[in-house]
Design an enzyme around this catalytic site. Structure first.
Site, mmCIF file in Angstrom:
data_model
loop_
_atom_site.group_PDB
_atom_site.id
_atom_site.type_symbol
_atom_site.label_atom_id
_atom_site.label_comp_id
_atom_site.label_asym_id
_atom_site.label_seq_id
_atom_site.Cartn_x
_atom_site.Cartn_y
_atom_site.Cartn_z
ATOM 1 N N LYS A 136 0.856 -1.194 0.000
ATOM 2 C CA LYS A 136 0.000 0.000 0.000
ATOM 3 C C LYS A 136 0.890 1.241 0.000
ATOM 4 C CE LYS A 136 -3.912 -2.091 2.427
ATOM 5 N NZ LYS A 136 -5.098 -1.998 1.599
ATOM 6 N N HIS A 138 -0.679 -8.260 8.936
ATOM 7 C CA HIS A 138 -0.782 -6.837 8.600
ATOM 8 C C HIS A 138 -0.454 -5.922 9.789
ATOM 9 C CE1 HIS A 138 -2.462 -8.523 5.103
ATOM 10 N NE2 HIS A 138 -3.722 -8.553 5.454
HETATM 11 C C1 BG6 Z 1 -6.748 -9.879 4.063
HETATM 12 C C2 BG6 Z 1 -7.628 -10.589 5.038
HETATM 13 O O1 BG6 Z 1 -5.414 -10.249 4.239
HETATM 14 O O2 BG6 Z 1 -6.867 -8.478 4.249
HETATM 15 C C3 BG6 Z 1 -9.063 -10.134 4.904
HETATM 16 O O3 BG6 Z 1 -7.548 -11.995 4.823
HETATM 17 C C4 BG6 Z 1 -9.161 -8.627 5.005
HETATM 18 O O4 BG6 Z 1 -9.890 -10.746 5.891
HETATM 19 C C5 BG6 Z 1 -8.174 -7.963 4.054
HETATM 20 O O5 BG6 Z 1 -10.487 -8.242 4.682
HETATM 21 C C6 BG6 Z 1 -8.124 -6.462 4.273
HETATM 22 O O6 BG6 Z 1 -7.347 -5.867 3.273
HETATM 23 P P1 BG6 Z 1 -7.622 -4.378 2.804
HETATM 24 O O7 BG6 Z 1 -6.563 -4.122 1.795
HETATM 25 O O8 BG6 Z 1 -9.019 -4.334 2.263
HETATM 26 O O9 BG6 Z 1 -7.483 -3.529 4.021
#
Ligand code: BG6
Length: 489
Positions: free
Chosen positions: A182, A240
Site C-alpha cells: 500500500k 498486517h
Molecule cells: C486480508 C484478510 O489479508 O486483508 C481479509 O484476509 C481482510 O480478511 C483484508 O479483509 C483487508 O485488506 P484491505 O486491503 O481491504 O485492508
C-alpha cells in the site's frame, strides 16, 4: 504524472488462476500495469487450475474479472493487446502423475524469469513447489510468490518455509503481505527516514503511546469456512498489524536494501514481549460481532453466518503490546482490528507526550499527535497547538497540519498488488517478508492464542456497526487513562 519504468519480459504462472485472488486482485493489477506500458508485450501470463478451460475462455474470464474489479472502463484496444499475453493450462499440480506438458507448451525456453504465483491454500504450497521442481521449472532465475497466511502456527509455517526452501533459495521466495504494497505503508519509511523532523522525537522520551487500527465494515461473507479456523488474530494481527508495528518501531536501516530493512523488522518482532496467560486478561480483548446495522443496512451476526451457528472465533482483537528495547521502554502499542465495524479505515496514531508545563491551561494536554491515515482518504496529519483568533483572552486548540494524498497527487492510486507484482519481476525483496519474520510473528501469536486458552479468556460480543467495536476494547485504554483516537473527539 506517475512515471513507469518498464520491467523486463517475464513469464507469470498463476496457480489458482481462476480463484478469488486472481479475479479480484492479480488479473486487474496486471491489466493496469500493462495499460501503463510497464509490462512488455512479449511477457506471458498463464492461469493454472484444475478447471477445464481453453485459452479463449480464460481470456473471457479475465476480461470479466477486470471489468468487475477495476474502477475505470476497460479500454478495448488495450485489452485486445493485453489478452494476447494470457493463456490457460488445466493442471492438478498436487497430483504426482499430472501431465505438465500443457503448461510447458505455453512457456517458451527463452531466457526470462519464470514467476510462480501460488494463489492457493497454503496447505499445498510445498507439494506444488516440489512438483515445479520435478517438472524442471524451478531452475535459474525462477521465483515463487506465496500469499499470507503462511501456515496456521509456528510449526506449520516452519514446515512450509522448509519445504519451499528445498526447491527455491530464500532470495527467490516472495512472501506477500499486501499491506506492505500500500502506498501509505511504503510512505511510512519515507516519513520516518526521509525527514529530520521526526527521528529525534521517535522514542519513549517524546512519545506517549501508539495506536494502530485496521477497521473493516465487511463481515466474513463467503469466506466463513476459512475465517472460522483463522479469526482476526491469524488473519490480520499476525501479519498486517505486526508489519505496521515493525515499520513504526524499527531502527533506521542502513539503506533501503531488502535485507537491511527486513533485519530491522525482525529485531522488533524479537523484542515483542510475549503475551503470557497471567496478563492476557488485561492486555487483550477478543470479541465477535453480533447482529447490527452497518451503513444503514441490517446485517447478521457472525454466528448466523456459520453453518452450525457455533464458534468462539474472534472477529475483533485489541492488544496492548510492548516492544522491550531501549527506544520503546514503557511505551504501549495499542493494536486493534475487527470486522463489521462502522467504517472501513486504517490508521496509525503517534501520540506525543504532554508539554511539561501547561502554560496555556489544561487544553494543552496531549496536543501533538501524528496521524498516518492508511486508507481511505490517505494522508498525514500533524496536530499542533494553535491560538484561536480573537482579541480577548488566549484560547488554544489542537488543529491538524493536513497533507491529503488525493489533493496533492492527482494520480490513480495503484492497488498494492500492482506494486508488489512489479517488484517480484524486478527482483526487489524489500516489501516481502523474510522467513524469520513470518516465524517470529507466529511465535508471538502462538503465545497469545495459547494464553487465551490457558486463561479461558472470554469472547465478548459487539453489535455490528459500532465505531469502536466492543466496549471492553475501550477499557483496555481507559485502564491507562487513555482513549482510542477518533476524528473529532
Ligand atoms: C486480508 C484478510 O489479508 O486483508 C481479509 O484476509 C481482510 O480478511 C483484508 O479483509 C483487508 O485488506 P484491505 O486491503 O481491504 O485492508
Amino acid at each position: 504524472m506517475a512515471k513507469f519504468i518498464p520491467v523486463e519480459t517475464f513469464d507469470l504462472i498463476i496457480f489458482g488462476g481462476t480463484g478469488d485472488l486472481s479475479q479480484r486482485k492479480l488479473l486487474p493489477a496486471l491489466y493496469h500495469r500493462y495499460a501503463d506500458g510497464q509490462i512488455p508485450a512479449e511477457s506471458r501470463i498463464v492461469g493454472v487450475s484444475r478447471t477445464e478451460m481453453s485459452d479463449e475462455e480464460f481470456r473471457a474470464f479475465a476480461f470479466e474479472a477486470c471489468e468487475a474489479h477495476t474502477k475505470d472502463p476497460i479500454d478495448k484496444d488495450c485489452w485486445a493487446a493485453f489478452e494476447k499475453l494470457l493463456s490457460f493450462a488445466t493442471l492438478d499440480a498436487t497430483d504426482p502423475s499430472a501431465d505438465w506438458s500443457g503448461l510447458k507448451a505455453r512457456l517458451g525456453d527463452d531466457d526470462r524469469p519464470a514467476i510462480f504465483y501460488l494463489a492457493v491454500t497454503p496447505k499445498i504450497y510445498v507439494p506444488i513447489c516440489e512438483a515445479i521442481g520435478k517438472a524442471g521449472l524451478a531452475d535459474g532465475d525462477a521465483r515463487v510468490v506465496l500469499e499470507k497466511p503462511i501456515g496456521t502456527d509456528l510449526e506449520s509455517a516452519r514446515t512450509i518455509n522448509a519445504g519451499v526452501g528445498e526447491v527455491f533459495s530464500e532470495d527467490r521466495i516472495y512472501r506477500i503481505d499486501h499491506y506492505l504494497g500500500k502506498e501509505t505503508v511504503q510512505n511510512l519509511l519515507v516519513l520516518r527516514f526521509g525527514n529530520t523532523l521526526f527521528e529525534p522525537l521517535w522514542n519513549r522520551t517524546a512519545i506517549d503511546h501508539i495506536q494502530i487500527t485496521v477497521s473493516e465494515n465487511v463481515g466474513v461473507g463467503d469466506r466463513a469456512g476459512y475465517y472460522d479456523s483463522a479469526g482476526a488474530v491469524r488473519d490480520m494481527l499476525q501479519n498486517h498489524l505486526l508489519q505496521l508495528l515493525c515499520l513504526i518501531a524499527m531502527e533506521p536501516p542502513n539503506s533501503i536494501n531488502a535485507d537491511e530493512i527486513r533485519t530491522e523488522k525482525i529485531k522488533v518482532l524479537n523484542a515483542l514481549r510475549p503475551m503470557e496467560a497471567k496478563c492476557v486478561g488485561e492486555d487483550t480483548v477478543r470479541a465477535q460481532y453480533g447482529p447490527g446495522t452497518v451503513g444503514g443496512e441490517k446485517v447478521k451476526g457472525y454466528l448466523e453466518e456459520l453453518e452450525d451457528g457455533e464458534s468462539d472465533t474472534e472477529t475483533f482483537v485489541a492488544v496492548r503490546a510492548w516492544v522491550d528495547n531501549w527506544r520503546w521502554a514503557r511505551v504501549p502499542f495499542y493494536l486493534r482490528t475487527g470486522k463489521r465495524m462502522r467504517t472501513r479505515h486504517s490508521e496509525i496514531v503517534v501520540q506525543f507526550r504532554e508539554a511539561p508545563h501547561a502554560m496555556f491551561g489544561e487544553d494543552q494536554a496531549h496536543s501533538n499527535r501524528l496521524i498516518i491515515r492508511l486508507q481511505p482518504d490517505e494522508g498525514v496529519q500533524l496536530y499542533v497547538q494553535i491560538k484561536e483568533p480573537g482579541p480577548g483572552g488566549l484560547r488554544v486548540q489542537s488543529l491538524p497540519l493536513n497533507l491529503s494524498y488525493a489533493e496533492t497527487f492527482q494520480v490513480r492510486y495503484p492497488d498494492a498488488y500492482e506494486r508488489l507484482l512489479m517488484d517480484v519481476v524486478r527482483g526487489n525483496l524489500a516489501l516481502f517478508m523474510r522467513r524469520e519474520e513470518v516465524e517470529e510473528a507466529w511465535e508471538w501469536v502462538d503465545g497469545l492464542l495459547e494464553s487465551w486458552s490457558a486463561a479461558n479468556t472470554p469472547v465478548f460480543t459487539y453489535s455490528a456497526g459500532l465505531e469502536d467495536g466492543p466496549v471492553e476494547a475501550r477499557m483496555l485504554l481507559r485502564q491507562d487513562g487513555r482513549d482510542w483516537w477518533s476524528n473529532g473527539k
